[in-house]
Design an enzyme around this catalytic site. Sequence first.
Site, PDB file in Angstrom:
ATOM      1  N   ARG A  35       0.797  -1.226   0.000  1.00 18.44           N
ATOM      2  CA  ARG A  35       0.000   0.000   0.000  1.00 18.44           C
ATOM      3  C   ARG A  35       0.831   1.279   0.000  1.00 18.44           C
ATOM      4  O   ARG A  35       0.294   2.367   0.183  1.00 18.44           O
ATOM      5  CB  ARG A  35      -0.950   0.002   1.193  1.00 18.44           C
ATOM      6  CG  ARG A  35      -0.278  -0.062   2.563  1.00 18.44           C
ATOM      7  CD  ARG A  35      -1.311  -0.073   3.671  1.00 18.44           C
ATOM      8  NE  ARG A  35      -0.701  -0.113   4.991  1.00 18.44           N
ATOM      9  CZ  ARG A  35      -1.386  -0.077   6.126  1.00 18.44           C
ATOM     10  NH1 ARG A  35      -2.708  -0.012   6.080  1.00 18.44           N
ATOM     11  NH2 ARG A  35      -0.772  -0.120   7.287  1.00 18.44           N
ATOM     12  N   ASP A  36       2.146   1.178  -0.203  1.00 16.69           N
ATOM     13  CA  ASP A  36       3.013   2.358  -0.195  1.00 16.69           C
ATOM     14  C   ASP A  36       3.476   2.644  -1.622  1.00 16.69           C
ATOM     15  O   ASP A  36       4.349   1.967  -2.152  1.00 16.69           O
ATOM     16  CB  ASP A  36       4.217   2.114   0.722  1.00 16.69           C
ATOM     17  CG  ASP A  36       5.025   3.386   0.972  1.00 16.69           C
ATOM     18  OD1 ASP A  36       5.191   4.177   0.023  1.00 16.69           O
ATOM     19  OD2 ASP A  36       5.487   3.586   2.115  1.00 16.69           O
ATOM     20  N   LYS A  39       7.355   3.517  -2.067  1.00 23.45           N
ATOM     21  CA  LYS A  39       8.250   2.355  -2.034  1.00 23.45           C
ATOM     22  C   LYS A  39       8.096   1.514  -3.290  1.00 23.45           C
ATOM     23  O   LYS A  39       9.076   0.956  -3.793  1.00 23.45           O
ATOM     24  CB  LYS A  39       7.983   1.518  -0.785  1.00 23.45           C
ATOM     25  CG  LYS A  39       8.446   2.164   0.512  1.00 23.45           C
ATOM     26  CD  LYS A  39       8.205   1.246   1.701  1.00 23.45           C
ATOM     27  CE  LYS A  39       8.697   1.884   2.989  1.00 23.45           C
ATOM     28  NZ  LYS A  39       8.433   0.998   4.159  1.00 23.45           N
ATOM     29  N   LYS A 126       7.519 -14.458  18.518  1.00 25.68           N
ATOM     30  CA  LYS A 126       6.632 -13.810  19.493  1.00 25.68           C
ATOM     31  C   LYS A 126       5.237 -14.427  19.518  1.00 25.68           C
ATOM     32  O   LYS A 126       4.434 -14.120  20.407  1.00 25.68           O
ATOM     33  CB  LYS A 126       6.566 -12.315  19.215  1.00 25.68           C
ATOM     34  CG  LYS A 126       7.905 -11.607  19.431  1.00 25.68           C
ATOM     35  CD  LYS A 126       7.833 -10.136  19.059  1.00 25.68           C
ATOM     36  CE  LYS A 126       9.176  -9.455  19.313  1.00 25.68           C
ATOM     37  NZ  LYS A 126      10.274  -9.992  18.461  1.00 25.68           N
ATOM     38  N   VAL A 164      15.232 -10.199  12.610  1.00 24.72           N
ATOM     39  CA  VAL A 164      16.337 -10.305  11.663  1.00 24.72           C
ATOM     40  C   VAL A 164      17.363  -9.239  11.991  1.00 24.72           C
ATOM     41  O   VAL A 164      17.035  -8.055  12.126  1.00 24.72           O
ATOM     42  CB  VAL A 164      15.822 -10.163  10.217  1.00 24.72           C
ATOM     43  CG1 VAL A 164      16.974 -10.171   9.221  1.00 24.72           C
ATOM     44  CG2 VAL A 164      14.843 -11.285   9.907  1.00 24.72           C
TER      45      VAL A 164
END
Length: 325
Positions: A35-36, A39, A126, A164
């Site tokens: 959605r960018d 980018k 997580k 990462v």
Amino acid sequence: MQQVLITGGTGSVAGAIVERLLADPAVERIVIYSRDEHKQGDMMQRVAQSGTPFDFFLGDICDEEALFRALAGIDTVIHTAAMRLVPHAEANPAECHRINVGGANALTRAVGRSDVSKVVAISSDKAVAPSTIYGTTKFAMERILVDADKRQNARYSLVRYANVIDTRSSVAPLFLKQKESGVLTITDPDMTRFSIAKRDGVDLVMTAVNDGLGGDIFMPISPSYRVGDMAEAIAPEAEHRIIGSRPGEKMHEIMFSMVESPQVVKRGANYVFLPRTGRWDVEPYCEQTGATKLETLFEYGSGDNDDWLSVEDIRRVLRDEGMIA
């Protein structure tokens, strides 16, 4: 794996996956769904001379209809789209749930209407005994995809790994930035983390793409490091200021828990978790893949690992990743 769609395709890990796919002659087309627009524009310029056909779709991961349109002709989906920065997720729990859980639901519904044959999604350590909204949503995402694997023709596999080391969610880029000020803010020097480089994460994703049978969650066997040693490796001359942990932050990362352990097998260089709600039990999965059952049950955490990085080892990893000279 001829035509591949990557959700959240302009992110840092997704960018590394794209680079790997560009080197694979079996990949005929890559679709970036995110959605960018800025980018996407940057990525368009980077891949313009690649020779591989690219399509770019602007869309929200929760928009089932937009996803369905983007899936036309797609064989494989790599699902990286997520809200993953823990402090932002804690401050915006409803949005975190919308993107990570709602997005998983929208994706499985869209895939169920398409001809996609394989989906691989990125989860997180997580998700194990979650203590944050981010972890809770990743746990839910895992269950949603494992359930879809039983009900659809597409096969859904997942990868579960820790922060990462060369991405924004890791402490290393923070310390490198703080080094310029002469003060490193450390939650707890004895806090431990698994060492996962970006290329290791991509390797795990491609293993799941190529070898996943559906309903299986791949986890890397990785060395650990202490946060204090990371600070020492990056800026031994700086002040190391202890600030305490953030809300919900764990002292040690856990890749699989004692509760999950009976459903974990070792397959090559990785562990694989087979949720009881999924299609596989341990014995038939081992017969099918050559995996082996754990000899003893245990919790795989970064704090009691058998493999540790020294300060010099950490520096070597950072040099290998181009983060330090």
